[in-house]
Design a protein around this motif. Structure first.
Motif, PDB file in Angstrom:
ATOM      1  N   ARG A   1      37.955 -18.000 -21.996  1.00 23.10           N
ATOM      2  CA  ARG A   1      36.650 -18.375 -22.529  1.00 23.10           C
ATOM      3  C   ARG A   1      35.644 -17.263 -22.282  1.00 23.10           C
ATOM      4  O   ARG A   1      35.021 -16.744 -23.205  1.00 23.10           O
ATOM      5  N   ALA A   2      35.530 -16.858 -21.013  1.00 27.41           N
ATOM      6  CA  ALA A   2      34.477 -15.900 -20.664  1.00 27.41           C
ATOM      7  C   ALA A   2      34.891 -14.453 -20.962  1.00 27.41           C
ATOM      8  O   ALA A   2      34.050 -13.598 -21.187  1.00 27.41           O
ATOM      9  N   PHE A   3      36.182 -14.173 -20.941  1.00 26.27           N
ATOM     10  CA  PHE A   3      36.678 -12.802 -21.130  1.00 26.27           C
ATOM     11  C   PHE A   3      35.886 -11.821 -20.278  1.00 26.27           C
ATOM     12  O   PHE A   3      35.334 -10.854 -20.757  1.00 26.27           O
ATOM     13  N   HIS A   4      35.878 -12.120 -18.996  1.00 24.50           N
ATOM     14  CA  HIS A   4      35.056 -11.362 -18.048  1.00 24.50           C
ATOM     15  C   HIS A   4      35.747 -10.057 -17.681  1.00 24.50           C
ATOM     16  O   HIS A   4      36.861 -10.079 -17.223  1.00 24.50           O
TER      17      HIS A   4
ATOM     18  N   ARG B   1      41.705  -8.201 -24.080  1.00 23.13           N
ATOM     19  CA  ARG B   1      40.947  -9.397 -24.470  1.00 23.13           C
ATOM     20  C   ARG B   1      41.376  -9.876 -25.858  1.00 23.13           C
ATOM     21  O   ARG B   1      41.495 -11.085 -26.095  1.00 23.13           O
TER      22      ARG B   1
ATOM     23  N   ARG C   1      43.409 -13.449 -26.776  1.00 19.63           N
ATOM     24  CA  ARG C   1      42.967 -14.480 -27.736  1.00 19.63           C
ATOM     25  C   ARG C   1      44.098 -14.833 -28.702  1.00 19.63           C
ATOM     26  O   ARG C   1      44.309 -16.000 -29.022  1.00 19.63           O
TER      27      ARG C   1
ATOM     28  N   THR D   1      43.484 -15.849 -18.406  1.00 20.22           N
ATOM     29  CA  THR D   1      43.862 -14.934 -19.490  1.00 20.22           C
ATOM     30  C   THR D   1      42.646 -14.202 -20.030  1.00 20.22           C
ATOM     31  O   THR D   1      41.531 -14.720 -19.990  1.00 20.22           O
ATOM     32  N   GLY D   2      42.869 -12.980 -20.467  1.00 19.13           N
ATOM     33  CA  GLY D   2      41.788 -12.162 -21.020  1.00 19.13           C
ATOM     34  C   GLY D   2      40.900 -11.542 -19.965  1.00 19.13           C
ATOM     35  O   GLY D   2      39.853 -10.983 -20.287  1.00 19.13           O
ATOM     36  N   GLN D   3      41.301 -11.626 -18.696  1.00 20.62           N
ATOM     37  CA  GLN D   3      40.410 -11.202 -17.613  1.00 20.62           C
ATOM     38  C   GLN D   3      40.659  -9.763 -17.178  1.00 20.62           C
ATOM     39  O   GLN D   3      41.743  -9.219 -17.354  1.00 20.62           O
ATOM     40  N   THR D   4      39.633  -9.202 -16.585  1.00 20.96           N
ATOM     41  CA  THR D   4      39.679  -7.877 -15.991  1.00 20.96           C
ATOM     42  C   THR D   4      39.475  -8.051 -14.489  1.00 20.96           C
ATOM     43  O   THR D   4      38.428  -8.527 -14.067  1.00 20.96           O
TER      44      THR D   4
ATOM     45  N   LEU E   1      32.965  -6.772 -10.325  1.00 16.43           N
ATOM     46  CA  LEU E   1      32.756  -7.355 -11.664  1.00 16.43           C
ATOM     47  C   LEU E   1      32.712  -8.872 -11.536  1.00 16.43           C
ATOM     48  O   LEU E   1      33.634  -9.460 -11.012  1.00 16.43           O
TER      49      LEU E   1
END
Lengths: 241, 251
Positions: free
Chosen positions: A238-241, B170, B174, B238-241, B251
Protein backbone atom coordinates in the motif's frame (compact mmCIF):
# COMPACT_ATOMS: atom_id res chain seq x y z
CA UNK A 1 9.22 -8.15 26.62
CA UNK A 2 6.70 -5.44 27.36
CA UNK A 3 3.70 -4.97 25.05
CA UNK A 4 1.16 -2.18 25.34
CA UNK A 5 -2.35 -2.53 23.97
CA UNK A 6 -1.90 -6.24 24.64
CA UNK A 7 -5.53 -7.19 25.33
CA UNK A 8 -6.46 -7.73 21.69
CA UNK A 9 -5.44 -7.57 18.05
CA UNK A 10 -1.80 -6.88 17.16
CA UNK A 11 -0.67 -6.49 20.78
CA UNK A 12 -2.14 -9.83 21.78
CA UNK A 13 -0.62 -11.48 18.71
CA UNK A 14 2.78 -10.08 19.72
CA UNK A 15 2.39 -11.37 23.28
CA UNK A 16 1.39 -14.81 22.01
CA UNK A 17 4.36 -14.93 19.66
CA UNK A 18 6.88 -13.92 22.33
CA UNK A 19 5.49 -16.52 24.75
CA UNK A 20 5.75 -19.18 22.05
CA UNK A 21 9.40 -18.23 21.59
CA UNK A 22 10.00 -18.64 25.32
CA UNK A 23 10.03 -15.05 26.54
CA UNK A 24 8.48 -13.51 29.63
CA UNK A 25 5.92 -10.92 28.65
CA UNK A 26 4.41 -7.95 30.47
CA UNK A 27 0.99 -7.33 28.94
CA UNK A 28 -0.14 -3.74 29.38
CA UNK A 29 -3.63 -2.49 28.61
CA UNK A 30 -6.04 -0.01 30.10
CA UNK A 31 -8.91 -2.48 30.50
CA UNK A 32 -8.10 -4.90 33.37
CA UNK A 33 -10.86 -7.38 32.61
CA UNK A 34 -10.13 -7.74 28.90
CA UNK A 35 -6.45 -7.95 29.76
CA UNK A 36 -6.89 -10.80 32.22
CA UNK A 37 -9.17 -12.58 29.77
CA UNK A 38 -6.55 -12.19 27.06
CA UNK A 39 -3.80 -13.51 29.32
CA UNK A 40 -5.90 -16.53 30.31
CA UNK A 41 -6.45 -17.32 26.61
CA UNK A 42 -2.71 -17.80 26.09
CA UNK A 43 -0.65 -20.94 26.39
CA UNK A 44 2.33 -20.56 28.75
CA UNK A 45 0.40 -17.80 30.54
CA UNK A 46 2.52 -18.37 33.65
CA UNK A 47 5.20 -16.32 31.85
CA UNK A 48 2.72 -13.49 31.12
CA UNK A 49 2.22 -10.67 33.63
CA UNK A 50 -0.72 -8.32 33.32
CA UNK A 51 -0.35 -4.64 34.15
CA UNK A 52 -3.47 -2.52 33.77
CA UNK A 53 -2.75 1.14 33.06
CA UNK A 54 -3.48 3.92 30.62
CA UNK A 55 -0.31 4.90 28.73
CA UNK A 56 -1.43 8.54 28.69
CA UNK A 57 -0.98 8.59 32.50
CA UNK A 58 2.77 9.24 32.88
CA UNK A 59 2.90 8.41 36.60
CA UNK A 60 1.12 5.12 36.03
CA UNK A 61 3.52 4.33 33.17
CA UNK A 62 6.57 4.87 35.39
CA UNK A 63 5.13 2.69 38.11
CA UNK A 64 3.94 0.00 35.67
CA UNK A 65 7.23 -0.23 33.80
CA UNK A 66 9.04 -0.51 37.15
CA UNK A 67 6.71 -3.32 38.17
CA UNK A 68 7.24 -5.08 34.81
CA UNK A 69 11.01 -4.83 35.23
CA UNK A 70 10.86 -6.37 38.70
CA UNK A 71 8.46 -9.17 37.77
CA UNK A 72 10.32 -10.19 34.59
CA UNK A 73 13.81 -9.55 35.97
CA UNK A 74 14.55 -6.94 33.29
CA UNK A 75 13.30 -5.69 29.95
CA UNK A 76 14.92 -6.60 26.61
CA UNK A 77 12.23 -5.32 24.29
CA UNK A 78 9.26 -2.98 24.16
CA UNK A 79 6.34 -2.94 21.75
CA UNK A 80 4.44 0.32 21.85
CA UNK A 81 1.22 -0.83 20.30
CA UNK A 82 -1.43 0.98 22.37
CA UNK A 83 -3.22 3.51 20.19
CA UNK A 84 -6.50 5.29 19.71
CA UNK A 85 -8.18 5.94 16.38
CA UNK A 86 -10.22 9.00 15.51
CA UNK A 87 -12.42 8.97 12.41
CA UNK A 88 -13.88 12.46 12.26
CA UNK A 89 -14.09 15.21 9.61
CA UNK A 90 -11.32 17.74 10.17
CA UNK A 91 -13.77 20.60 10.79
CA UNK A 92 -15.03 18.76 13.87
CA UNK A 93 -11.64 17.80 15.33
CA UNK A 94 -11.19 19.90 18.47
CA UNK A 95 -8.01 20.72 20.33
CA UNK A 96 -8.96 18.21 22.99
CA UNK A 97 -9.46 15.55 20.28
CA UNK A 98 -5.93 16.28 19.07
CA UNK A 99 -4.55 16.10 22.58
CA UNK A 100 -6.32 12.84 23.26
CA UNK A 101 -4.88 11.18 20.16
CA UNK A 102 -1.37 12.52 20.64
CA UNK A 103 -1.38 11.72 24.38
CA UNK A 104 -1.74 8.00 23.64
CA UNK A 105 -0.22 7.48 20.19
CA UNK A 106 2.87 9.65 20.59
CA UNK A 107 3.45 10.82 24.15
CA UNK A 108 2.27 7.54 25.69
CA UNK A 109 4.74 5.58 23.56
CA UNK A 110 7.57 7.97 24.41
CA UNK A 111 6.82 7.81 28.13
CA UNK A 112 6.95 4.03 28.04
CA UNK A 113 10.34 4.26 26.27
CA UNK A 114 11.63 6.81 28.76
CA UNK A 115 10.53 4.78 31.77
CA UNK A 116 12.29 1.70 30.35
CA UNK A 117 15.59 3.31 29.30
CA UNK A 118 17.67 1.90 32.15
CA UNK A 119 16.51 -1.72 31.89
CA UNK A 120 16.81 -1.58 28.08
CA UNK A 121 20.38 -0.30 28.34
CA UNK A 122 21.19 -2.89 31.01
CA UNK A 123 19.94 -5.62 28.70
CA UNK A 124 22.79 -5.02 26.27
CA UNK A 125 20.46 -5.90 23.40
CA UNK A 126 17.57 -3.59 24.18
CA UNK A 127 15.18 -2.86 21.35
CA UNK A 128 12.06 -0.80 20.86
CA UNK A 129 9.40 -1.36 18.22
CA UNK A 130 6.78 1.32 17.86
CA UNK A 131 3.67 0.20 16.03
CA UNK A 132 2.90 3.14 13.77
CA UNK A 133 0.72 2.73 10.70
CA UNK A 134 0.80 2.80 6.93
CA UNK A 135 -1.40 5.87 7.56
CA UNK A 136 1.70 7.53 9.00
CA UNK A 137 3.41 7.14 5.61
CA UNK A 138 0.49 7.85 3.25
CA UNK A 139 -2.61 9.76 4.33
CA UNK A 140 -6.10 8.28 4.55
CA UNK A 141 -9.31 10.36 4.54
CA UNK A 142 -11.12 11.39 7.73
CA UNK A 143 -8.20 10.74 10.07
CA UNK A 144 -6.07 13.89 10.19
CA UNK A 145 -5.07 13.57 13.85
CA UNK A 146 -4.49 9.81 13.62
CA UNK A 147 -2.27 10.13 10.52
CA UNK A 148 -0.32 13.00 12.08
CA UNK A 149 0.18 11.09 15.32
CA UNK A 150 1.55 8.07 13.46
CA UNK A 151 3.86 10.18 11.27
CA UNK A 152 5.11 11.85 14.45
CA UNK A 153 5.71 8.44 16.02
CA UNK A 154 7.81 7.40 13.00
CA UNK A 155 10.02 10.48 13.23
CA UNK A 156 10.26 10.19 17.01
CA UNK A 157 11.42 6.60 16.46
CA UNK A 158 14.19 7.76 14.13
CA UNK A 159 15.32 10.48 16.50
CA UNK A 160 15.28 7.98 19.39
CA UNK A 161 17.30 5.52 17.32
CA UNK A 162 19.91 8.18 16.71
CA UNK A 163 20.11 9.22 20.35
CA UNK A 164 19.92 5.76 21.93
CA UNK A 165 22.40 3.97 19.64
CA UNK A 166 25.26 4.82 21.97
CA UNK A 167 23.46 3.08 24.82
CA UNK A 168 23.12 -0.01 22.64
CA UNK A 169 19.36 0.37 22.23
CA UNK A 170 17.76 0.02 18.80
CA UNK A 171 14.44 1.64 17.84
CA UNK A 172 12.33 0.83 14.79
CA UNK A 173 8.76 1.34 13.65
CA UNK A 174 6.40 -1.15 12.06
CA UNK A 175 3.69 0.35 9.86
CA UNK A 176 0.75 -2.03 9.48
CA UNK A 177 -1.87 -1.62 6.81
CA UNK A 178 -5.44 -2.62 7.55
CA UNK A 179 -5.45 -5.63 9.86
CA UNK A 180 -8.48 -7.72 10.66
CA UNK A 181 -9.00 -6.63 14.27
CA UNK A 182 -11.98 -5.42 16.23
CA UNK A 183 -10.68 -1.86 15.96
CA UNK A 184 -10.53 -2.15 12.17
CA UNK A 185 -14.06 -3.56 11.80
CA UNK A 186 -15.42 -0.87 14.12
CA UNK A 187 -13.65 1.86 12.14
CA UNK A 188 -15.22 1.07 8.79
CA UNK A 189 -18.50 2.90 9.28
CA UNK A 190 -21.38 2.37 6.89
CA UNK A 191 -19.99 3.87 3.70
CA UNK A 192 -16.99 1.54 3.25
CA UNK A 193 -16.95 -2.24 3.01
CA UNK A 194 -14.11 -4.65 3.69
CA UNK A 195 -14.01 -5.28 -0.08
CA UNK A 196 -13.42 -1.56 -0.72
CA UNK A 197 -10.47 -1.62 1.67
CA UNK A 198 -9.00 -4.77 0.13
CA UNK A 199 -9.04 -3.15 -3.30
CA UNK A 200 -6.55 -0.52 -2.08
CA UNK A 201 -3.89 -3.14 -1.38
CA UNK A 202 -1.69 -4.70 -4.04
CA UNK A 203 -2.23 -8.13 -2.47
CA UNK A 204 -6.02 -7.50 -2.57
CA UNK A 205 -6.48 -8.51 1.05
CA UNK A 206 -6.14 -7.18 4.57
CA UNK A 207 -3.58 -8.52 7.00
CA UNK A 208 -3.64 -10.83 10.02
CA UNK A 209 -2.36 -9.66 13.39
CA UNK A 210 0.12 -12.58 13.28
CA UNK A 211 1.71 -11.09 10.15
CA UNK A 212 2.41 -7.85 11.99
CA UNK A 213 3.69 -9.76 15.03
CA UNK A 214 6.16 -11.61 12.77
CA UNK A 215 7.73 -8.32 11.68
CA UNK A 216 7.76 -6.98 15.25
CA UNK A 217 9.46 -10.17 16.49
CA UNK A 218 12.06 -9.93 13.73
CA UNK A 219 12.93 -6.30 14.52
CA UNK A 220 13.24 -7.08 18.25
CA UNK A 221 15.44 -10.12 17.65
CA UNK A 222 19.20 -10.31 17.22
CA UNK A 223 18.48 -11.09 13.55
CA UNK A 224 17.96 -7.33 13.16
CA UNK A 225 20.95 -6.24 15.21
CA UNK A 226 22.17 -3.74 12.56
CA UNK A 227 18.73 -2.30 11.81
CA UNK A 228 17.77 0.85 13.67
CA UNK A 229 15.70 3.93 12.78
CA UNK A 230 13.74 2.02 10.14
CA UNK A 231 10.04 2.19 9.41
CA UNK A 232 8.93 -1.16 8.02
CA UNK A 233 5.60 -1.19 6.22
CA UNK A 234 3.73 -4.49 6.64
CA UNK A 235 0.79 -3.66 4.46
CA UNK A 236 0.47 -6.06 1.53
CA UNK A 237 1.61 -3.33 -0.85
CA UNK A 238 0.00 0.00 0.00
CA UNK A 239 2.56 2.55 1.14
CA UNK A 240 5.46 1.41 -1.08
CA UNK A 241 7.80 2.99 1.43
CA UNK B 1 15.37 -24.34 11.41
CA UNK B 2 13.64 -25.61 8.30
CA UNK B 3 11.07 -22.95 7.51
CA UNK B 4 12.21 -22.94 3.88
CA UNK B 5 12.34 -26.73 3.51
CA UNK B 6 11.46 -27.74 -0.03
CA UNK B 7 12.02 -24.23 -1.40
CA UNK B 8 14.52 -23.46 -4.14
CA UNK B 9 16.50 -20.25 -3.86
CA UNK B 10 18.69 -18.64 -6.51
CA UNK B 11 21.39 -16.16 -5.48
CA UNK B 12 23.33 -14.13 -8.03
CA UNK B 13 26.83 -12.99 -7.08
CA UNK B 14 26.85 -15.79 -4.50
CA UNK B 15 30.53 -16.58 -4.04
CA UNK B 16 31.54 -13.86 -1.60
CA UNK B 17 30.34 -11.30 0.91
CA UNK B 18 26.63 -10.61 1.23
CA UNK B 19 25.59 -13.06 -1.50
CA UNK B 20 27.51 -15.89 0.11
CA UNK B 21 25.99 -15.23 3.51
CA UNK B 22 22.50 -15.06 2.00
CA UNK B 23 23.06 -18.46 0.41
CA UNK B 24 24.31 -19.94 3.69
CA UNK B 25 21.41 -18.63 5.79
CA UNK B 26 18.80 -19.71 3.21
CA UNK B 27 20.40 -23.15 3.26
CA UNK B 28 20.29 -23.14 7.09
CA UNK B 29 16.54 -22.57 6.77
CA UNK B 30 16.28 -25.67 4.60
CA UNK B 31 16.24 -24.25 1.07
CA UNK B 32 18.10 -25.79 -1.85
CA UNK B 33 20.36 -23.34 -3.65
CA UNK B 34 21.28 -22.25 -7.15
CA UNK B 35 24.47 -20.20 -7.00
CA UNK B 36 25.84 -18.02 -9.75
CA UNK B 37 29.12 -16.13 -9.74
CA UNK B 38 32.05 -15.20 -11.93
CA UNK B 39 34.57 -16.61 -9.47
CA UNK B 40 34.41 -20.33 -10.02
CA UNK B 41 36.77 -21.45 -7.26
CA UNK B 42 35.02 -19.58 -4.47
CA UNK B 43 31.72 -20.72 -5.94
CA UNK B 44 32.69 -24.39 -5.96
CA UNK B 45 33.95 -24.12 -2.39
CA UNK B 46 30.62 -22.69 -1.29
CA UNK B 47 28.67 -25.36 -3.17
CA UNK B 48 30.76 -28.08 -1.54
CA UNK B 49 30.23 -26.53 1.89
CA UNK B 50 26.45 -26.42 1.36
CA UNK B 51 26.39 -29.99 0.04
CA UNK B 52 28.02 -31.17 3.26
CA UNK B 53 25.09 -29.73 5.25
CA UNK B 54 22.46 -31.61 3.24
CA UNK B 55 21.59 -28.70 1.00
CA UNK B 56 21.32 -29.53 -2.69
CA UNK B 57 23.43 -26.84 -4.32
CA UNK B 58 23.83 -26.18 -8.03
CA UNK B 59 26.72 -23.88 -8.95
CA UNK B 60 26.90 -22.04 -12.27
CA UNK B 61 30.14 -20.18 -12.95
CA UNK B 62 29.81 -17.27 -15.31
CA UNK B 63 28.86 -13.67 -15.87
CA UNK B 64 25.29 -12.93 -14.81
CA UNK B 65 25.04 -10.32 -17.56
CA UNK B 66 25.14 -13.00 -20.24
CA UNK B 67 21.83 -14.45 -21.39
CA UNK B 68 23.45 -17.82 -21.90
CA UNK B 69 24.57 -18.00 -18.26
CA UNK B 70 21.14 -16.92 -17.05
CA UNK B 71 19.45 -19.57 -19.16
CA UNK B 72 21.93 -22.24 -18.11
CA UNK B 73 21.28 -21.40 -14.43
CA UNK B 74 17.50 -21.65 -14.74
CA UNK B 75 17.67 -24.81 -16.85
CA UNK B 76 20.02 -26.47 -14.38
CA UNK B 77 17.75 -25.43 -11.51
CA UNK B 78 14.65 -26.77 -13.21
CA UNK B 79 16.30 -30.01 -14.30
CA UNK B 80 17.97 -30.83 -10.99
CA UNK B 81 15.86 -29.10 -8.32
CA UNK B 82 12.69 -27.53 -9.71
CA UNK B 83 11.32 -24.05 -10.37
CA UNK B 84 12.92 -21.18 -8.48
CA UNK B 85 10.83 -20.03 -5.48
CA UNK B 86 13.15 -17.39 -4.09
CA UNK B 87 15.30 -15.09 -6.22
CA UNK B 88 17.97 -13.00 -4.49
CA UNK B 89 19.21 -10.48 -7.04
CA UNK B 90 22.44 -9.73 -5.26
CA UNK B 91 24.91 -9.20 -8.07
CA UNK B 92 25.99 -5.62 -8.57
CA UNK B 93 29.11 -3.55 -9.03
CA UNK B 94 30.09 0.03 -8.63
CA UNK B 95 33.16 -0.13 -10.88
CA UNK B 96 34.78 1.52 -7.86
CA UNK B 97 38.24 1.24 -9.35
CA UNK B 98 36.99 3.53 -12.10
CA UNK B 99 34.99 5.80 -9.74
CA UNK B 100 35.37 9.42 -10.63
CA UNK B 101 33.58 12.72 -10.54
CA UNK B 102 30.57 12.52 -12.80
CA UNK B 103 31.78 15.40 -14.96
CA UNK B 104 34.81 13.33 -15.90
CA UNK B 105 33.02 10.01 -16.25
CA UNK B 106 32.68 7.81 -19.28
CA UNK B 107 29.30 6.61 -20.61
CA UNK B 108 30.85 3.19 -21.22
CA UNK B 109 31.34 2.88 -17.45
CA UNK B 110 27.73 3.92 -16.80
CA UNK B 111 26.54 1.26 -19.21
CA UNK B 112 28.59 -1.40 -17.44
CA UNK B 113 27.28 -0.34 -14.01
CA UNK B 114 23.64 -0.09 -15.14
CA UNK B 115 23.93 -3.45 -16.87
CA UNK B 116 25.32 -5.33 -13.88
CA UNK B 117 23.51 -3.46 -11.09
CA UNK B 118 20.06 -2.94 -12.64
CA UNK B 119 19.43 -4.73 -15.94
CA UNK B 120 20.72 -8.06 -14.68
CA UNK B 121 18.23 -8.05 -11.80
CA UNK B 122 15.43 -7.21 -14.25
CA UNK B 123 16.44 -10.07 -16.53
CA UNK B 124 16.59 -12.60 -13.71
CA UNK B 125 13.22 -11.43 -12.41
CA UNK B 126 11.76 -11.62 -15.92
CA UNK B 127 12.85 -15.23 -16.17
CA UNK B 128 11.83 -16.28 -12.64
CA UNK B 129 8.49 -14.49 -12.23
CA UNK B 130 6.25 -16.50 -14.62
CA UNK B 131 6.73 -19.79 -12.73
CA UNK B 132 6.31 -18.04 -9.36
CA UNK B 133 3.07 -16.46 -10.55
CA UNK B 134 1.80 -19.72 -11.96
CA UNK B 135 2.38 -21.50 -8.66
CA UNK B 136 1.04 -18.68 -6.50
CA UNK B 137 4.13 -18.31 -4.31
CA UNK B 138 7.41 -16.49 -4.77
CA UNK B 139 9.91 -14.08 -3.28
CA UNK B 140 12.07 -11.65 -5.23
CA UNK B 141 14.60 -9.74 -3.15
CA UNK B 142 16.60 -7.05 -4.92
CA UNK B 143 19.87 -5.89 -3.37
CA UNK B 144 19.94 -2.13 -3.66
CA UNK B 145 22.15 0.17 -1.58
CA UNK B 146 21.82 3.11 0.75
CA UNK B 147 23.58 5.01 -2.05
CA UNK B 148 20.22 4.85 -3.87
CA UNK B 149 18.78 7.11 -1.16
CA UNK B 150 21.72 9.13 0.07
CA UNK B 151 23.69 9.38 -3.17
CA UNK B 152 27.42 8.77 -3.28
CA UNK B 153 29.94 11.23 -4.67
CA UNK B 154 31.96 9.60 -7.43
CA UNK B 155 29.41 6.80 -7.88
CA UNK B 156 26.53 8.59 -9.64
CA UNK B 157 26.05 5.71 -12.09
CA UNK B 158 25.86 3.18 -9.25
CA UNK B 159 23.42 5.29 -7.24
CA UNK B 160 21.29 5.71 -10.36
CA UNK B 161 21.26 1.96 -11.00
CA UNK B 162 20.40 1.12 -7.39
CA UNK B 163 17.72 3.81 -7.31
CA UNK B 164 16.30 2.41 -10.54
CA UNK B 165 16.09 -0.92 -8.77
CA UNK B 166 13.75 0.63 -6.18
CA UNK B 167 11.28 1.81 -8.82
CA UNK B 168 11.50 -1.58 -10.49
CA UNK B 169 10.86 -3.29 -7.15
CA UNK B 170 7.73 -1.24 -6.44
CA UNK B 171 6.30 -1.73 -9.93
CA UNK B 172 6.93 -5.46 -10.03
CA UNK B 173 5.52 -5.75 -6.49
CA UNK B 174 2.25 -4.23 -7.70
CA UNK B 175 2.06 -6.58 -10.68
CA UNK B 176 2.83 -9.75 -8.75
CA UNK B 177 1.07 -9.05 -5.42
CA UNK B 178 -2.26 -10.64 -6.44
CA UNK B 179 -0.36 -13.83 -7.32
CA UNK B 180 1.27 -14.46 -3.94
CA UNK B 181 4.68 -13.18 -5.01
CA UNK B 182 6.36 -10.49 -2.91
CA UNK B 183 9.06 -8.18 -4.24
CA UNK B 184 11.21 -6.11 -1.89
CA UNK B 185 14.47 -4.18 -1.94
CA UNK B 186 17.18 -4.36 0.71
CA UNK B 187 19.63 -1.47 1.05
CA UNK B 188 22.86 -2.34 2.86
CA UNK B 189 24.85 0.51 4.33
CA UNK B 190 28.57 0.20 4.99
CA UNK B 191 29.13 -3.57 5.16
CA UNK B 192 32.46 -5.26 5.76
CA UNK B 193 33.30 -6.98 2.45
CA UNK B 194 36.34 -7.27 0.21
CA UNK B 195 35.51 -3.86 -1.25
CA UNK B 196 35.61 -2.12 2.14
CA UNK B 197 38.68 -4.02 3.34
CA UNK B 198 40.67 -2.06 0.80
CA UNK B 199 39.63 1.26 2.37
CA UNK B 200 42.31 3.35 4.03
CA UNK B 201 42.02 3.28 7.87
CA UNK B 202 41.29 7.00 8.13
CA UNK B 203 38.48 6.73 5.58
CA UNK B 204 37.10 3.69 7.38
CA UNK B 205 37.15 5.61 10.67
CA UNK B 206 35.26 8.48 9.05
CA UNK B 207 32.65 6.09 7.69
CA UNK B 208 32.14 4.52 11.12
CA UNK B 209 31.76 7.96 12.73
CA UNK B 210 28.79 8.53 10.42
CA UNK B 211 26.96 5.40 11.60
CA UNK B 212 24.81 5.81 14.74
CA UNK B 213 25.55 2.23 15.83
CA UNK B 214 29.25 3.08 15.48
CA UNK B 215 30.27 -0.02 13.57
CA UNK B 216 30.40 -1.40 10.06
CA UNK B 217 27.79 -4.01 9.25
CA UNK B 218 28.60 -7.66 8.59
CA UNK B 219 27.28 -9.60 5.58
CA UNK B 220 25.26 -11.64 8.07
CA UNK B 221 23.38 -8.50 9.18
CA UNK B 222 22.04 -8.17 5.65
CA UNK B 223 21.52 -11.89 5.05
CA UNK B 224 19.35 -12.21 8.15
CA UNK B 225 16.89 -9.68 6.73
CA UNK B 226 16.92 -11.48 3.38
CA UNK B 227 16.14 -14.77 5.15
CA UNK B 228 13.30 -13.12 7.04
CA UNK B 229 11.77 -11.67 3.86
CA UNK B 230 12.12 -15.05 2.12
CA UNK B 231 10.21 -16.85 4.87
CA UNK B 232 6.58 -16.82 5.96
CA UNK B 233 7.28 -13.86 8.25
CA UNK B 234 7.57 -11.70 5.15
CA UNK B 235 4.40 -12.79 3.41
CA UNK B 236 2.51 -9.48 3.93
CA UNK B 237 5.53 -7.27 3.16
CA UNK B 238 5.84 -6.23 -0.48
CA UNK B 239 7.11 -3.27 -2.47
CA UNK B 240 9.23 -2.10 0.46
CA UNK B 241 12.70 -0.65 0.69
CA UNK B 242 14.49 -1.85 3.82
CA UNK B 243 17.77 -0.48 5.10
CA UNK B 244 20.38 -2.47 7.01
CA UNK B 245 22.76 0.32 7.82
CA UNK B 246 23.08 0.77 11.59
CA UNK B 247 20.84 3.84 11.43
CA UNK B 248 22.78 5.86 8.85
CA UNK B 249 19.85 6.94 6.71
CA UNK B 250 16.55 5.99 8.43
CA UNK B 251 13.74 5.54 5.93
Amino acid sequence: MLVTGAAAGIGLACARRFLTEGARVAMVDRDPERLSGARDSLAASERAFVIALDVSDAAAVREGVGEATRRMGGIDGIVNNAAVDLLRPFAEVSASDWNGVMAVNLVGAMEVCRAALDPLAASGRGAIVNVASAAGLRPVPGRVAYCASKAALIMATRALALELAERGIRANAVCPGAVDTGLFRASLGDAITVEDVKARYAQRRIGDAEEIAAAVAFLLSDEASFITGSALAVDGGRAFH
Amino acid sequence: MTSLAGKIAMVTGAANGIGRKCACLLADEGADLVLIDLEDEALEALAAELDRQDCNAVAIAGDCREDEILERAFEAAEARLGAVDILVNNVGQSARERADEFVGSDPATWRFVLEVSLMTSMRFARRAAPAMRERGWGRIINMSSDAALAGDAGLADYAAAKSGLLGFTRSLARELAPHGVTVNAVCPGAIRTRATEQMAPDIMARVVRGIPMARMGEPEDVARLVAFLAGEGGRYITGQTLLVDGGRWML
